[in-house]
Design an enzyme around this catalytic site. Structure first.
Site, short mmCIF file in Angstrom:
data_model
loop_
_atom_site.label_atom_id
_atom_site.label_comp_id
_atom_site.label_asym_id
_atom_site.label_seq_id
_atom_site.Cartn_x
_atom_site.Cartn_y
_atom_site.Cartn_z
N LYS A 226 0.97 -1.23 0.07
CA LYS A 226 0.14 0.09 -0.08
C LYS A 226 0.93 1.17 0.06
O LYS A 226 1.64 1.40 0.99
CB LYS A 226 -0.88 -0.08 1.23
CG LYS A 226 -2.08 1.07 0.91
CD LYS A 226 -2.53 1.70 2.25
CE LYS A 226 -1.70 2.82 2.86
NZ LYS A 226 -1.65 4.21 2.06
N GLU A 301 10.15 0.94 10.10
CA GLU A 301 11.20 1.93 9.92
C GLU A 301 10.63 3.48 10.26
O GLU A 301 9.67 3.70 9.56
CB GLU A 301 11.81 1.84 8.72
CG GLU A 301 13.09 2.55 8.45
CD GLU A 301 13.05 3.98 7.81
OE1 GLU A 301 12.99 4.84 8.72
OE2 GLU A 301 13.04 3.98 6.85
N CYS A 336 13.81 10.55 7.11
CA CYS A 336 13.69 10.11 8.47
C CYS A 336 14.92 10.26 9.02
O CYS A 336 15.09 10.30 10.27
CB CYS A 336 13.16 8.65 8.58
SG CYS A 336 14.10 7.78 7.15
N GLU A 433 10.08 15.50 15.63
CA GLU A 433 10.38 15.45 14.20
C GLU A 433 9.64 16.40 13.27
O GLU A 433 8.47 16.21 13.30
CB GLU A 433 10.32 13.96 13.71
CG GLU A 433 10.62 13.63 12.25
CD GLU A 433 10.44 12.25 11.79
OE1 GLU A 433 9.34 11.66 12.01
OE2 GLU A 433 11.41 11.74 11.16
P1 NDP Z 1 1.90 8.31 8.26
O1 NDP Z 1 2.98 7.74 9.31
O2 NDP Z 1 0.73 8.49 8.39
O3 NDP Z 1 1.89 7.45 6.76
C1 NDP Z 1 2.78 6.39 6.71
C2 NDP Z 1 2.31 5.09 5.88
O4 NDP Z 1 1.26 4.68 6.64
C3 NDP Z 1 0.96 5.93 4.64
O5 NDP Z 1 1.08 4.97 3.55
C4 NDP Z 1 0.00 5.94 5.15
O6 NDP Z 1 -1.26 6.06 4.60
C5 NDP Z 1 -0.08 4.80 6.29
N1 NDP Z 1 -1.02 4.92 7.40
C6 NDP Z 1 -1.56 6.08 7.96
N2 NDP Z 1 -2.22 5.68 9.09
C7 NDP Z 1 -2.58 4.19 9.10
C8 NDP Z 1 -3.05 3.68 9.84
N3 NDP Z 1 -3.96 3.80 10.62
N4 NDP Z 1 -2.97 1.97 9.41
C9 NDP Z 1 -1.88 1.45 8.52
N5 NDP Z 1 -1.43 2.37 7.80
C10 NDP Z 1 -1.51 4.00 8.17
O7 NDP Z 1 3.07 9.45 7.89
P2 NDP Z 1 2.27 10.94 7.28
O8 NDP Z 1 2.17 10.99 6.01
O9 NDP Z 1 0.91 11.24 7.97
O10 NDP Z 1 3.50 11.91 7.97
C11 NDP Z 1 3.30 12.64 9.39
C12 NDP Z 1 4.85 12.57 9.82
O11 NDP Z 1 5.32 10.99 9.68
C13 NDP Z 1 5.64 13.21 8.98
O12 NDP Z 1 5.66 14.89 9.14
C14 NDP Z 1 7.15 12.56 9.40
O13 NDP Z 1 7.41 13.25 10.87
C15 NDP Z 1 6.69 11.17 9.72
N6 NDP Z 1 7.01 10.30 8.66
C16 NDP Z 1 8.08 9.49 8.72
C17 NDP Z 1 8.46 8.91 7.73
C18 NDP Z 1 9.99 8.01 7.72
O14 NDP Z 1 10.41 7.69 6.51
N7 NDP Z 1 10.23 7.62 8.85
C19 NDP Z 1 7.72 9.04 6.46
C20 NDP Z 1 6.65 9.58 6.28
C21 NDP Z 1 6.19 10.53 7.42
P3 NDP Z 1 -1.79 7.29 3.94
O15 NDP Z 1 -0.67 8.23 3.46
O16 NDP Z 1 -2.40 6.80 2.55
O17 NDP Z 1 -2.57 7.94 4.85
#
Ligand code: NDP
Length: 529
Positions: A226, A301, A336, A433
């Site tokens: 996904k 991660e 990250c 972060e």
């Molecule tokens: P999320 O953690 O929400 O998104 C990462 C993935 O998880 C996306 O595919 C998202 O889907 C999915 N997801 C969201 N909610 C759920 C759930 N309840 N169950 C299963 N999967 C879920 O990150 P955000 O996009 O909201 O970003 C917010 C913050 O997260 C950023 O500002 C950053 O701080 C951190 N982040 C960290 C990353 C890393 O590489 N460590 C990468 C991205 C974000 P969808 O996007 O379709 O909602």
């Protein structure tokens, strides 16, 4: 059947009305030329963007779609299937069938490796178009996607292809104290885990798909992937290339949709054996809870707040300053492992901080497709809101902004590269972060105060150390509680190098042969002789 389009929602975890703080009067991105989308990509974008389930492209069961945005323009560029629980269920059934009875497990490991290698080759053959898709969808400069994201993704498949034939067990001499005189032949097999759910973020959409798919396939698993709602396009193009490579139907399934629906359904699904997640620590914890239902294996991660430490004996200070700027501004700080806490020995603090600020001021903002763009927009309105909220909070808490600190321009999701000093440990911009191009700089004097402060974070993903004193470099590297330590460099990645977090930055390691641990399980076999 009628197709309905749902608008992209602001996540339930953020306020519904995402007010953009800052007055929009910051240094605006370069005057926008009309976006030069190539005709090939324009016609690809116009075609249906469906889910890949059981080797076929199919609409969402609900027939709903949602909009995908170009963050440089805040304009809609495509519509993709709004997959939810039902689509996830169908994809899991397809993956289970492929795993249990499809041709996948009948392939020799050599044949499997060649298919994975071919995916890498196809990525390279289509590198220009993948870079363009990535730039349009995520906002990053096309040249960066072409030089980094795409070749790294291809390299990951090539690296993992080699492992398909090298996943081996052991023969183990056993004694069995209660079976005197008996003889046994004992050995272990390393077998695939089964059906894997993979949930990836938006910051490196193609590369994160590669990091997840490569080792899972090399180990013989079947997958439901996904992508993030913000950036589903390169994963869909990758799905087309995976089919072209000849990977049997059902081995890789791709469902686009939202986290709270499709992602949550995948994490909770009772017939998924393992979930691999990259994203926020907050959602990582939700994944762990969701996975408890059938005790599926979990690898994570997650986030980071990584210290980047510059000593006065760094030698070439210009290189250290450029490295510190790259550590935070690469990918617009949406990494990250971003070096978001710059810790500088007091004697050279002003020189380094001013040097990084000068670099920040020179960065050319613009749409990713413009050839001279060095930094594109943030990925989404939600992310713009989040980053500018932190900028605002930092000011309220009394930090000093050496440069930046606001949104840039009024169109698209641009922010100014930002350098902040005079911070205190309790400030939100120091602890949390931000995931944007914002670095907080702190001076240090004594080494004994440095390490506790560097480690004073709930995260532990990465760290940087700049010094020419080799013994000190090793001592500091050993004391930092982080999954990666870069010495006199930053953001160095390779398919062979494991990557992952200490503390709340995650569970498990991606890339390298360690990634195979996540996707295999060991069976002990004992033969009585
Ligand atoms: P999320 O953690 O929400 O998104 C990462 C993935 O998880 C996306 O595919 C998202 O889907 C999915 N997801 C969201 N909610 C759920 C759930 N309840 N169950 C299963 N999967 C879920 O990150 P955000 O996009 O909201 O970003 C917010 C913050 O997260 C950023 O500002 C950053 O701080 C951190 N982040 C960290 C990353 C890393 O590489 N460590 C990468 C991205 C974000 P969808 O996007 O379709 O909602």
């Amino acid at each position: 059947m009628k197709t309905t389009t749902s608008h992209r929602r602001i996540s339930a975890r953020t306020p519904k009305t995402s007010r953009i703080s800052g007055n929009g009067n910051g240094r605006a991105p370069a005057k926008r030329p009309a976006l030069a989308i190539s005709s090939g990509i324009a016609s690809w974008l116009a075609g249906p963007k469906q889910n890949l389930i059981g080797g076929k492209w199919v609409p969402a069961a609900s027939h709903k779609t949602f909009d995908v945005f170009n963050p440089a323009e805040a304009s809609v560029i495509a519509q993709v299937a709004d997959g939810d629980k039902e689509d996830i269920s169908r994809a899991v059934v397809a993956a289970r069938r492929a795993f249990e009875s499809g041709p996948w497990h009948r392939l020799t490991t050599s044949e499997r490796g060649k298919l994975i290698w071919r995916i890498g080759d196809l990525i390279l053959q289509h590198a220009d178009e993948l870079a363009e898709i990535e730039s349009l969808d995520n906002g990053k400069p096309r040249a960066v996607a072409r030089a980094a994201d795409v070749p790294l993704a291809a390299d990951l498949f090539h690296y993992m292809a080699g492992w398909a034939t090298k996943i081996e067990g052991n023969t183990i001499p056993i004694s069995v104290p209660y079976a005197a005189g008996a003889r046994f032949h004992a050995f272990t097999l390393r077998e695939p885990v089964g059906v894997i759910g993979q949930i990836i973020p938006w910051n490196f959409p193609l590369l994160m798909a590669a990091w997840k798919l490569g080792p899972a396939l090399a180990a013989g698993n079947c997958v439901v992937l996904k992508p993030a709602e913000q950036t589903p396009l390169s994963a869909l193009r990758l799905g087309e290339l995976i089919i072209e490579a000849g990977v049997p139907e059902g081995v890789v399934n791709i469902v686009t949709g939202f986290g709270e629906t499709a992602g949550a359904a995948l994490a909770a699904h009772p017939d998924v054996d393992k979930i691999a997640f990259t994203g926020s620590t907050e959602v990582g914890k939700i994944i762990v809870r969701a996975a408890a239902g059938n005790l599926k294996k979990v690898s994570l991660e997650l986030g980071g707040k990584s210290p980047n430490i510059v000593f006065k004996d760094a030698g070439d200070l210009d290189a250290a300053i450029a490295g510190a700027a790259n550590a935070i501004f690469f990918n617009h700080g949406q990494c990250c492992c971003a070096g978001s806490r710059l810790m500088v020995e007091r004697d050279i603090f002003d020189e380094v901080v001013n040097g990084v600020a000068e670099q920040a001021k020179k960065i050319k903002l613009g749409p990713g497709l413009s050839p001279d763009t060095e930094m594109g927009p943030l990925v989404s309105e939600e992310q713009l809101s989040r980053v500018t909220k932190y900028m605002h909070q930092g000011k309220q808490e009394g930090a000093c902004y050496v440069t930046g600190g606001t949104r840039a321009g009024n169109r698209g999701y641009f922010v100014q590269p930002t350098v902040v000093k005079d911070v205190k440990p309790g400030m939100s911009i120091v602890r949390e972060e931000i995931f944007g191009p914002v670095v907080v700089a702190e001076p240090f004097t004594k080494p004994e105060e440095l390490i506790p402060r560097a480690n004073q974070t709930e995260y532990g993903l990465a760290a940087g150390v700049w010094t020419r004193d080799i013994a000190k470099a090793h001592r500091i590297a050993a004391e930092l509680r982080a999954g990666t330590v870069w010495i006199n460099c930053y953001n160095v990645f390779d398919a062979a190098l494991p990557f992952g977090g200490y503390k709340q930055s995650g569970w498990g390691r991606e890339m390298g042969h360690e990634a195979l641990e996540l996707y295999t399980q060991t069976k002990a076999v004992v033969v009585g002789l």
